[in-house]
Design a protein around this motif. Structure first.
Motif, PDB file in Angstrom:
ATOM      1  N   SER A  80       0.755  -1.221   0.070  1.00 28.63           N
ATOM      2  CA  SER A  80      -0.097  -0.095  -0.070  1.00 28.63           C
ATOM      3  C   SER A  80       0.873   1.295   0.056  1.00 28.63           C
ATOM      4  O   SER A  80       0.350   2.218  -0.413  1.00 28.63           O
ATOM      5  CB  SER A  80      -1.050   0.082   1.101  1.00 28.63           C
ATOM      6  OG  SER A  80      -0.008   0.211   2.149  1.00 28.63           O
ATOM      7  N   ARG A  83       1.064   4.483  -2.645  1.00 28.81           N
ATOM      8  CA  ARG A  83      -0.017   4.349  -3.662  1.00 28.81           C
ATOM      9  C   ARG A  83      -1.198   5.165  -3.485  1.00 28.81           C
ATOM     10  O   ARG A  83      -1.646   5.426  -2.433  1.00 28.81           O
ATOM     11  CB  ARG A  83      -0.288   2.813  -3.748  1.00 28.81           C
ATOM     12  CG  ARG A  83       0.858   2.013  -4.253  1.00 28.81           C
ATOM     13  CD  ARG A  83       0.304   0.560  -4.510  1.00 28.81           C
ATOM     14  NE  ARG A  83       1.557  -0.367  -4.529  1.00 28.81           N
ATOM     15  CZ  ARG A  83       2.184  -0.728  -5.622  1.00 28.81           C
ATOM     16  NH1 ARG A  83       1.427  -0.403  -6.686  1.00 28.81           N
ATOM     17  NH2 ARG A  83       2.905  -1.681  -5.591  1.00 28.81           N
ATOM     18  N   PHE A  85      -5.456   4.963  -4.441  1.00 29.49           N
ATOM     19  CA  PHE A  85      -6.357   4.041  -4.653  1.00 29.49           C
ATOM     20  C   PHE A  85      -7.663   4.813  -5.182  1.00 29.49           C
ATOM     21  O   PHE A  85      -8.746   4.101  -5.264  1.00 29.49           O
ATOM     22  CB  PHE A  85      -6.827   3.058  -3.602  1.00 29.49           C
ATOM     23  CG  PHE A  85      -5.310   2.313  -3.316  1.00 29.49           C
ATOM     24  CD1 PHE A  85      -4.926   1.436  -4.085  1.00 29.49           C
ATOM     25  CD2 PHE A  85      -4.573   2.691  -2.016  1.00 29.49           C
ATOM     26  CE1 PHE A  85      -3.649   0.592  -3.654  1.00 29.49           C
ATOM     27  CE2 PHE A  85      -3.518   1.809  -1.835  1.00 29.49           C
ATOM     28  CZ  PHE A  85      -2.942   0.975  -2.651  1.00 29.49           C
ATOM     29  N   ASN A  87      -8.692   5.656  -7.907  1.00 34.02           N
ATOM     30  CA  ASN A  87      -9.344   4.955  -9.225  1.00 34.02           C
ATOM     31  C   ASN A  87      -9.437   3.464  -9.253  1.00 34.02           C
ATOM     32  O   ASN A  87      -9.560   2.811 -10.098  1.00 34.02           O
ATOM     33  CB  ASN A  87      -8.566   5.534 -10.531  1.00 34.02           C
ATOM     34  CG  ASN A  87      -8.619   6.843 -10.696  1.00 34.02           C
ATOM     35  OD1 ASN A  87      -9.753   7.527 -10.725  1.00 34.02           O
ATOM     36  ND2 ASN A  87      -7.598   7.680 -11.088  1.00 34.02           N
ATOM     37  N   SER A  88      -9.333   2.865  -7.901  1.00 37.32           N
ATOM     38  CA  SER A  88      -9.187   1.395  -7.813  1.00 37.32           C
ATOM     39  C   SER A  88     -10.427   1.120  -7.102  1.00 37.32           C
ATOM     40  O   SER A  88     -11.272   1.785  -6.784  1.00 37.32           O
ATOM     41  CB  SER A  88      -8.259   0.968  -6.631  1.00 37.32           C
ATOM     42  OG  SER A  88      -6.737   1.512  -7.242  1.00 37.32           O
ATOM     43  N   LYS A  89     -10.959  -0.127  -7.264  1.00 36.01           N
ATOM     44  CA  LYS A  89     -12.051  -0.999  -6.901  1.00 36.01           C
ATOM     45  C   LYS A  89     -11.766  -1.386  -5.457  1.00 36.01           C
ATOM     46  O   LYS A  89     -10.888  -2.197  -5.194  1.00 36.01           O
ATOM     47  CB  LYS A  89     -12.510  -1.764  -7.574  1.00 36.01           C
ATOM     48  CG  LYS A  89     -13.155  -1.564  -8.957  1.00 36.01           C
ATOM     49  CD  LYS A  89     -13.687  -2.815  -9.880  1.00 36.01           C
ATOM     50  CE  LYS A  89     -14.448  -2.394 -11.068  1.00 36.01           C
ATOM     51  NZ  LYS A  89     -13.616  -2.064 -12.302  1.00 36.01           N
ATOM     52  N   ARG A  90     -12.226  -0.578  -4.174  1.00 39.55           N
ATOM     53  CA  ARG A  90     -12.015  -0.992  -3.119  1.00 39.55           C
ATOM     54  C   ARG A  90     -12.865  -1.869  -2.687  1.00 39.55           C
ATOM     55  O   ARG A  90     -13.874  -1.779  -2.803  1.00 39.55           O
ATOM     56  CB  ARG A  90     -11.716   0.578  -2.329  1.00 39.55           C
ATOM     57  CG  ARG A  90     -10.554   1.265  -2.706  1.00 39.55           C
ATOM     58  CD  ARG A  90     -10.604   2.685  -2.049  1.00 39.55           C
ATOM     59  NE  ARG A  90     -11.991   3.274  -2.340  1.00 39.55           N
ATOM     60  CZ  ARG A  90     -12.165   3.994  -3.554  1.00 39.55           C
ATOM     61  NH1 ARG A  90     -11.290   3.942  -4.396  1.00 39.55           N
ATOM     62  NH2 ARG A  90     -13.437   4.600  -3.544  1.00 39.55           N
ATOM     63  N   LEU A 126      -8.353  -4.581  -2.603  1.00 40.31           N
ATOM     64  CA  LEU A 126      -8.821  -4.300  -4.000  1.00 40.31           C
ATOM     65  C   LEU A 126      -9.319  -5.470  -4.700  1.00 40.31           C
ATOM     66  O   LEU A 126      -9.225  -6.579  -4.320  1.00 40.31           O
ATOM     67  CB  LEU A 126      -7.768  -3.874  -4.657  1.00 40.31           C
ATOM     68  CG  LEU A 126      -6.661  -2.719  -3.954  1.00 40.31           C
ATOM     69  CD1 LEU A 126      -5.459  -2.412  -4.685  1.00 40.31           C
ATOM     70  CD2 LEU A 126      -7.400  -1.488  -3.946  1.00 40.31           C
ATOM     71  N   TRP A 127     -10.492  -5.075  -5.613  1.00 42.29           N
ATOM     72  CA  TRP A 127     -11.066  -6.036  -6.323  1.00 42.29           C
ATOM     73  C   TRP A 127     -11.021  -5.789  -7.796  1.00 42.29           C
ATOM     74  O   TRP A 127     -10.915  -4.733  -8.261  1.00 42.29           O
ATOM     75  CB  TRP A 127     -12.338  -6.583  -5.932  1.00 42.29           C
ATOM     76  CG  TRP A 127     -13.448  -5.583  -6.147  1.00 42.29           C
ATOM     77  CD1 TRP A 127     -13.751  -4.360  -5.264  1.00 42.29           C
ATOM     78  CD2 TRP A 127     -14.476  -5.576  -7.259  1.00 42.29           C
ATOM     79  NE1 TRP A 127     -14.646  -3.611  -6.121  1.00 42.29           N
ATOM     80  CE2 TRP A 127     -15.260  -4.345  -6.975  1.00 42.29           C
ATOM     81  CE3 TRP A 127     -14.749  -6.332  -8.279  1.00 42.29           C
ATOM     82  CZ2 TRP A 127     -16.119  -4.074  -7.926  1.00 42.29           C
ATOM     83  CZ3 TRP A 127     -15.706  -6.069  -9.037  1.00 42.29           C
ATOM     84  CH2 TRP A 127     -16.515  -4.978  -8.779  1.00 42.29           C
ATOM     85  N   ARG A 128     -11.068  -6.788  -8.780  1.00 46.48           N
ATOM     86  CA  ARG A 128     -10.859  -6.726 -10.244  1.00 46.48           C
ATOM     87  C   ARG A 128     -12.209  -7.480 -10.696  1.00 46.48           C
ATOM     88  O   ARG A 128     -12.505  -8.661 -10.116  1.00 46.48           O
ATOM     89  CB  ARG A 128      -9.804  -6.914 -10.785  1.00 46.48           C
ATOM     90  CG  ARG A 128      -8.549  -6.129 -10.507  1.00 46.48           C
ATOM     91  CD  ARG A 128      -7.157  -6.473 -11.140  1.00 46.48           C
ATOM     92  NE  ARG A 128      -6.098  -5.694 -10.653  1.00 46.48           N
ATOM     93  CZ  ARG A 128      -4.914  -6.099 -10.950  1.00 46.48           C
ATOM     94  NH1 ARG A 128      -4.683  -7.216 -11.419  1.00 46.48           N
ATOM     95  NH2 ARG A 128      -3.907  -5.281 -10.425  1.00 46.48           N
ATOM     96  N   GLU A 175      -5.154   7.751   1.839  1.00 43.80           N
ATOM     97  CA  GLU A 175      -4.417   6.529   2.015  1.00 43.80           C
ATOM     98  C   GLU A 175      -3.771   6.441   3.119  1.00 43.80           C
ATOM     99  O   GLU A 175      -3.457   5.390   3.710  1.00 43.80           O
ATOM    100  CB  GLU A 175      -3.765   6.072   0.850  1.00 43.80           C
ATOM    101  CG  GLU A 175      -4.875   5.834  -0.598  1.00 43.80           C
ATOM    102  CD  GLU A 175      -4.956   7.201  -1.193  1.00 43.80           C
ATOM    103  OE1 GLU A 175      -5.496   7.137  -2.571  1.00 43.80           O
ATOM    104  OE2 GLU A 175      -4.891   8.398  -0.874  1.00 43.80           O
TER     105      GLU A 175
END
Length: 197
Positions: A80, A83, A85, A87-90, A126-128, A175
């Motif tokens: 972490s 970084r 986050f 624009n990330s899927k949290r 995080l997920w994708r 973050e």
């Protein structure tokens, strides 16, 4: 690093915690969305908590992002530090405990960590979306170890205070504020399996 955790969370306890935090649960969700498991390993399916409109839903995903290259393995822990986050899927990974291992010979000594004062915890993740017909995947975020984990490992998963769960999902705090180990005495450790010497 954390490649094994446990999920024994009673549905009623999950609902109580979410209500106490003023976090909505979708009306269609039941205890079937929170299956119990002694050990969740890399590539296993498991529930994670993610934003769904104004609610937080449980969704089944596979533990570990697919390898980045042909020779790599699944990405189950993600650094972490430094970084952003936004624009990330949290997501949050609900767990009743996580495990760390010490020793050099198999089987290693297994240590179980729980969050003091709470029946379960949530690990920042995080997920994708899944590729093709594969399910979505998730990874756990890590930080420098706090005082409770440092004697066992040089990294640790980011266990969020319950009051910060919504802040991570919606990123309403930075973050740098969220990706920190908890203060000393926040986690309890017990050795659940002695390893080979």
């Amino acid at each position: 690093m954390c490649n094994d955790y446990e999920q024994h969370i009673a549905w009623a306890e999950y609902c109580r915690m979410m209500e106490s935090l003023a976090l909505k649960i979708p009306s269609h969700q039941t205890e079937l969305d929170l299956p119990q498991a002694d050990d969740i390993h890399i590539n296993d399916p498991a529930p994670v908590m993610r934003a769904a409109g104004d609610a937080i839903e449980l969704a089944s995903m596979t533990f570990g992002f697919p390898p980045a290259g042909p020779k790599g393995g699944p990405v189950f822990n993600f650094r972490s530090e430094g970084r952003q986050f936004n624009n990330s899927k949290r997501c949050l990974v609900p767990a009743s405990a996580f495990f760390e291992f010490t020793g050099t010979k198999y089987p290693k000594t297994k240590h179980r960590f729980t969050l003091n004062g709470h029946s379960f915890m949530a690990i920042a993740g995080l997920w994708r979306e899944g590729v093709g017909n594969k399910p979505p995947t998730f990874t756990m975020l890590t930080s420098e170890p706090g005082p409770d984990v440092a004697p066992y490992h040089n990294r640790q998963v980011v266990v969020l205070r319950p009051s910060d769960w919504a802040a991570w999902i919606h990123l309403t705090k930075s973050e740098a504020e969220l990706m920190l180990p908890l203060p000393e005495g926040s986690l309890s450790a017990e050795t659940v399996r002695a390893g080979s010497e």
